[in-house]
Design an enzyme around this catalytic site. Structure first.
Site, PDB file in Angstrom:
ATOM      1  N   SER A 113     -72.917  -5.102  61.922  1.00  0.00           N
ATOM      2  CA  SER A 113     -72.667  -5.837  61.086  1.00  0.00           C
ATOM      3  C   SER A 113     -71.322  -6.501  61.768  1.00  0.00           C
ATOM      4  O   SER A 113     -70.965  -5.404  62.528  1.00  0.00           O
ATOM      5  CB  SER A 113     -72.099  -4.793  59.756  1.00  0.00           C
ATOM      6  OG  SER A 113     -70.763  -5.431  59.034  1.00  0.00           O
ATOM      7  N   GLY A 138     -78.586  -8.634  64.808  1.00  0.00           N
ATOM      8  CA  GLY A 138     -79.096  -9.127  63.226  1.00  0.00           C
ATOM      9  C   GLY A 138     -79.111 -10.553  63.593  1.00  0.00           C
ATOM     10  O   GLY A 138     -79.851 -11.055  62.438  1.00  0.00           O
ATOM     11  N   HIS A 139     -77.346 -11.360  63.394  1.00  0.00           N
ATOM     12  CA  HIS A 139     -77.862 -12.457  62.784  1.00  0.00           C
ATOM     13  C   HIS A 139     -78.946 -13.628  64.389  1.00  0.00           C
ATOM     14  O   HIS A 139     -79.294 -14.690  63.855  1.00  0.00           O
ATOM     15  CB  HIS A 139     -76.228 -13.041  63.989  1.00  0.00           C
ATOM     16  CG  HIS A 139     -75.305 -12.916  62.840  1.00  0.00           C
ATOM     17  ND1 HIS A 139     -74.278 -12.136  63.509  1.00  0.00           N
ATOM     18  CD2 HIS A 139     -75.105 -13.056  61.605  1.00  0.00           C
ATOM     19  CE1 HIS A 139     -73.610 -11.546  62.486  1.00  0.00           C
ATOM     20  NE2 HIS A 139     -73.692 -12.823  61.939  1.00  0.00           N
ATOM     21  N   MET A 192     -71.002 -16.410  58.578  1.00  0.00           N
ATOM     22  CA  MET A 192     -69.648 -16.572  59.551  1.00  0.00           C
ATOM     23  C   MET A 192     -69.074 -16.193  61.060  1.00  0.00           C
ATOM     24  O   MET A 192     -68.051 -15.507  61.508  1.00  0.00           O
ATOM     25  CB  MET A 192     -68.939 -15.416  58.330  1.00  0.00           C
ATOM     26  CG  MET A 192     -69.117 -15.260  56.989  1.00  0.00           C
ATOM     27  SD  MET A 192     -67.883 -15.171  56.090  1.00  0.00           S
ATOM     28  CE  MET A 192     -67.925 -12.754  55.603  1.00  0.00           C
ATOM     29  N   GLU A 208     -81.820  -9.675  54.901  1.00  0.00           N
ATOM     30  CA  GLU A 208     -81.583  -8.449  53.439  1.00  0.00           C
ATOM     31  C   GLU A 208     -80.501  -7.896  54.006  1.00  0.00           C
ATOM     32  O   GLU A 208     -80.478  -6.361  52.679  1.00  0.00           O
ATOM     33  CB  GLU A 208     -83.207  -7.845  53.563  1.00  0.00           C
ATOM     34  CG  GLU A 208     -84.262  -9.027  53.353  1.00  0.00           C
ATOM     35  CD  GLU A 208     -85.524  -7.891  53.317  1.00  0.00           C
ATOM     36  OE1 GLU A 208     -85.641  -6.925  54.072  1.00  0.00           O
ATOM     37  OE2 GLU A 208     -86.816  -8.477  53.287  1.00  0.00           O
ATOM     38  N   ALA A 227     -69.372 -13.929  64.770  1.00  0.00           N
ATOM     39  CA  ALA A 227     -68.648 -12.534  65.416  1.00  0.00           C
ATOM     40  C   ALA A 227     -69.912 -12.633  65.525  1.00  0.00           C
ATOM     41  O   ALA A 227     -70.529 -11.294  65.104  1.00  0.00           O
ATOM     42  CB  ALA A 227     -67.851 -11.573  64.260  1.00  0.00           C
ATOM     43  N   LEU A 228     -71.550 -12.197  66.108  1.00  0.00           N
ATOM     44  CA  LEU A 228     -72.476 -12.483  66.280  1.00  0.00           C
ATOM     45  C   LEU A 228     -72.590 -11.486  66.931  1.00  0.00           C
ATOM     46  O   LEU A 228     -72.114 -10.984  67.604  1.00  0.00           O
ATOM     47  CB  LEU A 228     -72.938 -13.675  67.196  1.00  0.00           C
ATOM     48  CG  LEU A 228     -72.892 -15.209  65.998  1.00  0.00           C
ATOM     49  CD1 LEU A 228     -73.877 -16.314  67.055  1.00  0.00           C
ATOM     50  CD2 LEU A 228     -73.273 -15.178  64.259  1.00  0.00           C
TER      51      LEU A 228
HETATM   52  P1  AMP Z   1     -72.485 -12.957  57.886  1.00  0.00           P
HETATM   53  O1  AMP Z   1     -71.827 -13.297  59.494  1.00  0.00           O
HETATM   54  O2  AMP Z   1     -72.054 -11.196  57.655  1.00  0.00           O
HETATM   55  O3  AMP Z   1     -71.955 -13.788  56.798  1.00  0.00           O
HETATM   56  O4  AMP Z   1     -74.195 -13.251  58.032  1.00  0.00           O
HETATM   57  C1  AMP Z   1     -74.727 -14.309  58.416  1.00  0.00           C
HETATM   58  C2  AMP Z   1     -76.109 -13.769  57.906  1.00  0.00           C
HETATM   59  O5  AMP Z   1     -76.318 -12.621  58.952  1.00  0.00           O
HETATM   60  C3  AMP Z   1     -76.564 -13.010  56.254  1.00  0.00           C
HETATM   61  O6  AMP Z   1     -77.474 -13.707  56.156  1.00  0.00           O
HETATM   62  C4  AMP Z   1     -76.319 -11.794  56.392  1.00  0.00           C
HETATM   63  O7  AMP Z   1     -77.514 -11.246  55.710  1.00  0.00           O
HETATM   64  C5  AMP Z   1     -77.641 -11.944  58.144  1.00  0.00           C
HETATM   65  N1  AMP Z   1     -76.645 -10.425  58.915  1.00  0.00           N
HETATM   66  C6  AMP Z   1     -75.238  -9.605  59.007  1.00  0.00           C
HETATM   67  N2  AMP Z   1     -76.316  -8.605  59.135  1.00  0.00           N
HETATM   68  C7  AMP Z   1     -77.991  -8.531  59.253  1.00  0.00           C
HETATM   69  C8  AMP Z   1     -78.578  -7.391  59.782  1.00  0.00           C
HETATM   70  N3  AMP Z   1     -77.574  -6.002  60.511  1.00  0.00           N
HETATM   71  N4  AMP Z   1     -79.561  -7.965  60.033  1.00  0.00           N
HETATM   72  C9  AMP Z   1     -80.388  -8.593  59.231  1.00  0.00           C
HETATM   73  N5  AMP Z   1     -79.509  -9.516  58.844  1.00  0.00           N
HETATM   74  C10 AMP Z   1     -78.007 -10.110  58.858  1.00  0.00           C
END
Ligand code: AMP
Length: 281
Positions: free
Chosen positions: A185, A36-37, A30, A148, A32-33
C-alpha cells in the site's frame, strides 16, 4: 511513455489507437506506486495492446481530517516505474482539469457503500465513484483493471459500470503482498520501523481466522476474536474486522460460505491499513 495532463490530450492519443484497431487498457492510481500497482499494469497489458495509467490524488475521496495533504507524491519515480512495466501513456491531470469551476455532478452507489470503509469514511465512495466514472468516460478503454486490495471499491466500480451502461470491462487483480504478508500500500510509507513490524500481524491473524472458519468456526465469534488478537498484536485501533460475502458484502454470522471473505481495517500510527482475504481462495 507519453504523459498527458488534459482530458483532450488523453482522448486524442486513445482515439489514434482505436483508429488503428488497438485494444486499450486502463489502470487508475493515486501514485506513490509499488509492485501492486505495476501488477495491474501487467494485467492490463495482457488484455490490451496499449495501457493507460492514471496518477491523480483525487481530493473528493478524502474526508476532513484524512491524509489528502500528506499523501505521498513522487511523479518522476512513478513515471519511471510505469514505463518499465510497459505502460504506454500516463494521464496525470491537474485538479482543475478534473474539476473545472462549476463542477456539480455527484455519483453515488447505494447499499454496497453502507458498510466497511463506506461506514467509516463518509463520502469516500462517492468521491471514488465520481472520479472513476470520469476516468472510464475519458479513456473509453476496452478494459479497466482495479486491485482486489480494495475489494469494496472494486464491487462499487463493477456496480456503477453496470448500472450506468459503461461499456468498459472491469477486471479485478489479486493482492500483491510483501514477503511477510503485509498487503502492499502507498500508505505503508507512513509506518515507522516498529509499526512496520507490527503490521505483519494483520495478514497473519487473518489467515489464522480463515483456518478456523474452514474448520467450521462461526463468523460472529471469530470476528470478535480477530479484533482482540489485532489489538493484542499492537494495532492502535481496529476500525473493523468482519466476515462478509464477497459479492454483495452481506454480513456473515454463522458458518462461512463459499465466496465469503475476511475484511480488516486498522490504524497503526497515522496509517489506516486495509486488507481482505477469501476464505476458500
Ligand atoms: P491507489 O493508488 O491506492 O488508489 O490504488 C490504485 C489501484 O491499485 C487500486 O485499484 C488498488 O486496488 C490497486 N492496488 C493497491 N495496492 C495493491 C496491492 N497491494 N495489490 C494489488 N492491487 C493494489
Amino acid at each position: 511513455m507519453e504523459i498527458e495532463r488534459t482530458v483532450a490530450g488523453l482522448r486524442r492519443v486513445v482515439a489514434g489507437w482505436r483508429a488503428a484497431g488497438l485494444r486499450v487498457g486502463l489502470t487508475p492510481t493515486m501514485g506513490a506506486l509499488h509492485a501492486g500497482h505495476l501488477s495491474l499494469v501487467r494485467v492490463a497489458r495482457a488484455q490490451a495492446d496499449r495501457v493507460v495509467a492514471t496518477i491523480f490524488v483525487n481530493p473528493t475521496q478524502f474526508g476532513p481530517g484524512e491524509d489528502l495533504a500528506a499523501y505521498p507524491r513522487d511523479e518522476a519515480a512513478d513515471a519511471a516505474m510505469l514505463a518499465g512495466a510497459g505502460c504506454d501513456l500516463l494521464f496525470a491531470p491537474t485538479p482543475e482539469a478534473m474539476y473545472p469551476p462549476g463542477f456539480a455532478t455527484e455519483v453515488r452507489v447505494t447499499g454496497l457503500t453502507d458498510v466497511l470503509c463506506g461506514a467509516r469514511r463518509p463520502g469516500h465512495f462517492d468521491g471514488v465513484a465520481q472520479v472513476v466514472t470520469k476516468y472510464l468516460n475519458q479513456a473509453a478503454a476496452d478494459v479497466a483493471v482495479f486491485g482486489e486490495k480494495d475489494w469494496q471499491q472494486l464491487a462499487v466500480i463493477r456496480r456503477l459500470a453496470r448500472d450506468l451502461d459503461i461499456p468498459t470491462e472491469v477486471l479485478g487483480a489479486p493482492i500483491v503482498r510483501e514477503p511477510d504478508g503485509l498487503a502492499m500500500s502507498s500508505r505503508n510509507r507512513y509506518l515507522c520501523a516498529d509499526e512496520r513490524g507490527k503490521a505483519a500481524a494483520i495478514s497473519r491473524l487473518m489467515r489464522e481466522v480463515i483456518g478456523r472458519l474452514r474448520d467450521g468456526a462461526l463468523a460472529g465469534p471469530e470476528e470478535e476474536r480477530l479484533a482482540a488478537a489485532l489489538a493484542a498484536a499492537g494495532v492502535d485501533r481496529v476500525d473493523y474486522a468482519e466476515i462478509r460475502a464477497g459479492a454483495d458484502l452481506e454480513r456473515r454470522v454463522g458458518p462461512a460460505r463459499e465466496g465469503d471473505r475476511v475484511f480488516v481495517a486498522a490504524f497503526l500510527g497515522r496509517a489506516r491499513l486495509i486488507d481482505n482475504m477469501g476464505i476458500w481462495e
